[in-house]
Design an enzyme around this catalytic site. Structure first.
Site, PDB file in Angstrom:
ATOM      1  N   GLY A 102     -63.546   9.432 -34.177  1.00  0.00           N
ATOM      2  CA  GLY A 102     -64.331   8.211 -34.077  1.00  0.00           C
ATOM      3  C   GLY A 102     -64.164   7.347 -35.308  1.00  0.00           C
ATOM      4  O   GLY A 102     -63.568   7.757 -36.296  1.00  0.00           O
ATOM      5  N   PRO A 103     -64.685   6.125 -35.274  1.00  0.00           N
ATOM      6  CA  PRO A 103     -64.537   5.189 -36.401  1.00  0.00           C
ATOM      7  C   PRO A 103     -65.275   5.688 -37.637  1.00  0.00           C
ATOM      8  O   PRO A 103     -66.105   6.601 -37.557  1.00  0.00           O
ATOM      9  CB  PRO A 103     -65.184   3.896 -35.860  1.00  0.00           C
ATOM     10  CG  PRO A 103     -65.339   4.103 -34.388  1.00  0.00           C
ATOM     11  CD  PRO A 103     -65.447   5.558 -34.160  1.00  0.00           C
ATOM     12  N   PRO A 104     -64.996   5.083 -38.789  1.00  0.00           N
ATOM     13  CA  PRO A 104     -65.703   5.491 -40.022  1.00  0.00           C
ATOM     14  C   PRO A 104     -67.200   5.203 -39.930  1.00  0.00           C
ATOM     15  O   PRO A 104     -67.618   4.221 -39.313  1.00  0.00           O
ATOM     16  CB  PRO A 104     -65.046   4.622 -41.105  1.00  0.00           C
ATOM     17  CG  PRO A 104     -63.759   4.148 -40.514  1.00  0.00           C
ATOM     18  CD  PRO A 104     -63.970   4.067 -39.042  1.00  0.00           C
ATOM     19  N   GLY A 105     -67.988   6.079 -40.540  1.00  0.00           N
ATOM     20  CA  GLY A 105     -69.423   5.813 -40.668  1.00  0.00           C
ATOM     21  C   GLY A 105     -70.277   6.243 -39.509  1.00  0.00           C
ATOM     22  O   GLY A 105     -71.469   5.935 -39.485  1.00  0.00           O
ATOM     23  N   VAL A 106     -69.696   6.959 -38.518  1.00  0.00           N
ATOM     24  CA  VAL A 106     -70.518   7.355 -37.368  1.00  0.00           C
ATOM     25  C   VAL A 106     -71.159   8.728 -37.571  1.00  0.00           C
ATOM     26  O   VAL A 106     -71.889   9.207 -36.718  1.00  0.00           O
ATOM     27  CB  VAL A 106     -69.693   7.354 -36.050  1.00  0.00           C
ATOM     28  CG1 VAL A 106     -69.282   5.958 -35.692  1.00  0.00           C
ATOM     29  CG2 VAL A 106     -68.489   8.270 -36.160  1.00  0.00           C
ATOM     30  N   GLY A 107     -70.872   9.376 -38.716  1.00  0.00           N
ATOM     31  CA  GLY A 107     -71.559  10.628 -39.028  1.00  0.00           C
ATOM     32  C   GLY A 107     -70.773  11.876 -38.697  1.00  0.00           C
ATOM     33  O   GLY A 107     -71.364  12.918 -38.430  1.00  0.00           O
ATOM     34  N   LYS A 108     -69.440  11.802 -38.733  1.00  0.00           N
ATOM     35  CA  LYS A 108     -68.627  12.972 -38.373  1.00  0.00           C
ATOM     36  C   LYS A 108     -68.781  14.090 -39.402  1.00  0.00           C
ATOM     37  O   LYS A 108     -69.019  15.241 -39.048  1.00  0.00           O
ATOM     38  CB  LYS A 108     -67.150  12.562 -38.240  1.00  0.00           C
ATOM     39  CG  LYS A 108     -66.891  11.484 -37.205  1.00  0.00           C
ATOM     40  CD  LYS A 108     -65.410  11.207 -37.047  1.00  0.00           C
ATOM     41  CE  LYS A 108     -64.770  10.593 -38.273  1.00  0.00           C
ATOM     42  NZ  LYS A 108     -65.287   9.262 -38.605  1.00  0.00           N
ATOM     43  N   THR A 109     -68.654  13.737 -40.679  1.00  0.00           N
ATOM     44  CA  THR A 109     -68.736  14.760 -41.738  1.00  0.00           C
ATOM     45  C   THR A 109     -70.135  15.349 -41.825  1.00  0.00           C
ATOM     46  O   THR A 109     -70.309  16.568 -41.923  1.00  0.00           O
ATOM     47  CB  THR A 109     -68.332  14.148 -43.090  1.00  0.00           C
ATOM     48  OG1 THR A 109     -67.019  13.597 -42.974  1.00  0.00           O
ATOM     49  CG2 THR A 109     -68.353  15.190 -44.188  1.00  0.00           C
ATOM     50  N   SER A 130     -57.489  -5.350 -21.368  1.00  0.00           N
ATOM     51  CA  SER A 130     -58.691  -5.587 -20.566  1.00  0.00           C
ATOM     52  C   SER A 130     -58.987  -7.073 -20.373  1.00  0.00           C
ATOM     53  O   SER A 130     -60.052  -7.419 -19.886  1.00  0.00           O
ATOM     54  CB  SER A 130     -59.906  -4.903 -21.217  1.00  0.00           C
ATOM     55  OG  SER A 130     -60.159  -5.474 -22.482  1.00  0.00           O
ATOM     56  N   LYS A 133     -69.111  -2.752 -24.084  1.00  0.00           N
ATOM     57  CA  LYS A 133     -68.959  -4.106 -23.536  1.00  0.00           C
ATOM     58  C   LYS A 133     -70.243  -4.550 -22.837  1.00  0.00           C
ATOM     59  O   LYS A 133     -70.645  -5.727 -22.936  1.00  0.00           O
ATOM     60  CB  LYS A 133     -67.777  -4.135 -22.568  1.00  0.00           C
ATOM     61  CG  LYS A 133     -66.424  -3.952 -23.256  1.00  0.00           C
ATOM     62  CD  LYS A 133     -65.287  -3.879 -22.251  1.00  0.00           C
ATOM     63  CE  LYS A 133     -63.938  -3.718 -22.957  1.00  0.00           C
ATOM     64  NZ  LYS A 133     -62.821  -3.617 -22.016  1.00  0.00           N
TER      65      LYS A 133
END
Length: 775
Positions: free
Chosen positions: A355-362, A678, A721
């Site tokens: 996922g993108p940076p900052g979504v809480g993966k770590t 799209s 969207k």
């Protein structure tokens, strides 16, 4: 000779590497299930059990063919259960016996035995043999010095010839096969003759050993002086208090190796290297390499393991405390816990949080470790381009060390931590090797139980480690490595989720960090929503947290300077704190437009609306595309243009429109790169609107790709969207029919305000999007 008796039915106890003669009293440790149940059966009845020896020590579940048919009837005199689960029994041999029938059951094995009675009186010839045996045995004891004179005295008092042969045999260093031959010799006279032959051979062997020992002693005298001087030096070092000498190091390392409880092969290697180190001069460069190697072997965990807290409800509570949303990830972790609780043998899964940076993966990986009550260790792979970073350096180099996997295990100090491999898509490769290929072994549950590190050299078990990896772009992970991981996508947070995260997690944390309280700072919900919409544009919440910190700093300054005692932040006052809005979101048109359609886009910051404009001007059919479009969007425009030309008559468009009109398609915000499959139906709708002079309904947003035949293809990011359409004030969304399955992912609060129109062809799009009569 001997007399036979009738058959007797007894429980069978097979012995490994051990043989009991009649009249012998011996302690046995019993651990096998069948053997324990056989003992219990014997204790319940008359305390009698039949002992026989296995042919092979390694056989765990012996059958009839695996044991000798001749054994010993014994009496169980005492039985004691030990703490480790085994049973220690004291048995006394009574009589020889031959197995006639073998009766096996699931619980224990029984045998029908024909017992052999022996005469106690000795014949004249047997008495002569007994004297020879005692004479030879006495000489053997003097040569071997392993048997005490007290033992000989007890043997010399025996008057039964058969018992003398058995007891003497039990004191000789014979193999089980030889002892079994003596047990199977029913003739007392033959048995005594066998003992005489064995004693004669043993005496010859002992004589040779004595000669060899004398030779060795002579050669040892040459080195005796050096040894004596070395011992003197050690004694002097001790007197001077030099405990840091090599002797102290050797003792310390020996103790560490013993305490580490390594696998047998690894311990052998460690002691072998320790002997090399002991003989090597301290000034040698290799000496420090060997010491470093031994210390690493003792510092890596080989058996230390934390016990998992397999409580699903507790784990679910911890995951919910730390993170809002992320339902799929939480569900996967709880599934792992449930299976682990049922089997207790599941190999560590390999999850990839993409996922993108900052979504809480770590931070999510850290929460997984906390929910399992396991140790947590993190290793960043960003910029790693050397294979030795993963596998370690070979010990031929001075300064060599293990790879970061083994280093991480040392830091974790247990064999079952949660091991986070951060930024796995940021690895590179060059002439120093390919680290991603080295990770193939680490991240394969079928191979990582024998992970090989170049420095350690011995196999290391990683099968109990729970590996979690993170990536921003899974396209950057090589396919073989990606195949080994279970990828869980974290697409980013919606506007409502960001609002909840800010209220529940970010703002309380920043208020506490800035020395404020709920009593002197209050931020209204509409103010936070305005920050989310106009001051941040990201998939994660890092920038949102910075804005919350800015609000807290401004409030702290007001309170300290006595401007206010309590700061209340509202939608109107937020601009005083954060300045003018940094971003603007698309809004629905105020009236129906000709040649302009509203598309829905999915960006790394979530969803957004995208206005696509078309203008016609006299010319020669030139098609111009502007707005910093990517190749995919340019191809979508070309496909829409070709479709309109092929269907011009059905659409009531002049078939020669492209010969005397230049067409310009523009997507506003030209500085922002745009790409993705799209925008096809949006471009086609805007173009048809301009050519037919029919307006596009202002409350309709659309997303979908188009083919040259007008088919509408599915897209991704429908949830994001839809959120952007709801935020912009649109009420109808035209979407591909194949995306109907994604509607359940959209929050109910958004879904109830929107009307979704699934379509499979461009004709259906035009029917719902255009207003007015055909030209």
């Amino acid at each position: 000779m001997s007399d036979k008796q009738q058959l007797k039915r007894l429980a069978l106890l097979p012995l490994r590497g051990l043989l009991v003669y009649p009249t012998m009293v011996l302690h046995l440790d019993v651990g096998r299930k069948k053997s324990v149940q056989a003992l219990e059966k014997a204790m319940v009845e008359d305390h009698e059990i039949f002992l026989t020896t296995q042919r092979e020590i390694s056989t765990d579940e012996p059958e009839e063919k695996d044991i000798y048919t001749i054994g010993t009837l014994a009496k169980v005199n005492q039985m004691l259960k030990l703490p480790n689960g085994t049973i220690r029994v004291l048995v006394e041999g009574l009589q020889r016996g031959t197995i006639e029938n073998y009766i096996d059951s699931e619980e224990y094995t029984e045998v029908e035995v024909e017992l052999i009675d022996e005469r106690q009186e000795a014949t004249v010839e047997e008495q002569a043999l007994m004297r020879n045996v005692l004479d030879q045995f006495e000489q053997y004891i003097k040569l071997s010095k392993k048997i005490s004179q007290e033992t000989f005295a007890s043997v010399a008092d025996i008057i039964e010839p058969g018992r003398l042969a058995d007891i003497t045999s039990s004191h000789l260093p014979l193999k089980i096969v030889q002892k079994q031959q003596i047990l199977e010799t029913f003739s007392v006279e033959d048995r005594l003759k066998q003992i005489l032959t064995i004693l004669s051979n043993e005496k010859e062997v002992l004589g040779l050993e004595k000669k060899i020992g004398q030779r060795v002693k002579k050669s040892m005298e040459k080195t005796q002086k050096e040894y004596y001087l070395r011992e003197q030096m050690k004694a002097i070092q001790k007197e001077l208090g030099d405990r840091e000498g090599k002797e102290g190091e050797i003792e310390e390392l020996t103790e560490k190796i013993t305490e580490a409880l390594m696998p047998e092969t690894v311990a052998e290697k460690a002691f072998k290297e320790l002997k090399r180190y002991e003989k090597m001069p301290a000034s040698s460069a290799e000496s420090s390499v060997i010491r470093n190697y031994i210390e690493w072997l003792t510092q890596i965990p080989w058996h230390e393991e934390t016990e998992d807290l397999l409580d699903i409800h507790r784990s679910e509570k911890i995951l919910d405390e730390d993170h809002y949303g992320l339902e799929k990830v939480k569900e996967r972790v709880l599934e792992y816990l449930a299976v682990q609780q049922l089997t207790n043998e599941l190999k560590g899964p390999i999850l990839c949080l993409a996922g993108p940076p900052g979504v809480g993966k770590t931070s999510l990986a850290r929460s997984i470790a906390r929910s399992l009550d396991r140790n947590f260790v993190r290793m960043s792979l960003g910029g790693v381009r050397d294979e030795a970073e993963i596998r370690g350096h070979r010990r031929t180099y001075v300064g060599s060390m293990p790879g970061r996997i083994i280093q991480g295990m040392k830091k974790a100090s247990t064999i079952n931590p949660v091991f986070l491999l951060d930024e796995i898509d940021k690895m590179a490769n060059d002439f120093r090797g390919d680290p991603s290929s080295a990770l193939l072994e680490v991240l394969d549950p079928e191979q990582n139980n024998t992970f090989s590190d170049h420095f350690i050299e011995e196999p290391y078990d990683l099968s109990k480690v729970m590996f979690v990896t993170t990536a921003n772009n899974i396209g950057g992970i090589p396919a073989p490595l990606r195949d080994r991981m279970e990828i869980i996508h974290i697409p980013g947070y919606t506007e409502l989720e960001k609002l909840q995260i800010a209220q529940t997690y970010l703002l309380p944390k920043q208020v506490k960090d800035h020395g404020l309280t709920k009593g002197n700072l209050q931020v209204k919900e509409e103010a936070i929503l305005k920050v989310v919409r106009y001051y941040t544009r990201e998939a994660g919440v890092r920038n949102l947290e910075r804005q919350m910190a800015t609000i807290c700093r401004k409030a702290a300054k007001m309170i300290v300077s006595n401007e206010r005692k309590k700061v209340i932040v509202t939608e109107k006052t937020i601009e005083n704190m954060l300045g003018q809005p940094k971003f603007s979101y698309g809004k629905a048109e105020s009236e129906d437009q000709i040649g302009a359609a509203t598309g829905l886009a999915y960006t790394t910051a979530g969803g957004d609306t995208l206005s696509i404009e078309v203008s016609l001007s006299p010319g020669k059919g030139k098609l111009t595309l502007t707005g910093k479009l990517g190749d995919v969007m340019k191809e979508s425009a070309q496909a829409a243009f070709s479709y309109i030309r092929s269907k011009s008559e059905e659409l009531n468009i002049d078939p020669t429109f492209n010969e005397h009109n230049d067409i310009h398609i523009h997507v506003p915000e030209g500085a922002t790169p745009k790409d993705g499959p799209s925008a096809g139906i949006t471009m086609a709708t805007a173009l048809i609107s301009a050519l037919t002079n029919r307006a596009v309904r202002r409350e309709v947003g659309m997303t979908g790709e188009i083919t040259l035949r007008g088919r509408v293809l599915p897209i991704g990011g429908l949830k994001e969207k839809s959120m952007s359409a709801h935020r912009a004030g649109l009420t109808h969304i035209i979407m591909p029919k194949e995306n109907e399955k994604d509607l359940e992912d959209i929050p109910e609060s958004v879904r109830k305000d929107l009307t979704f129109i699934p379509v499979s062809h461009l004709d259906e799009v035009l029917k719902h999007a255009l207003v007015g009569n055909k030209k």
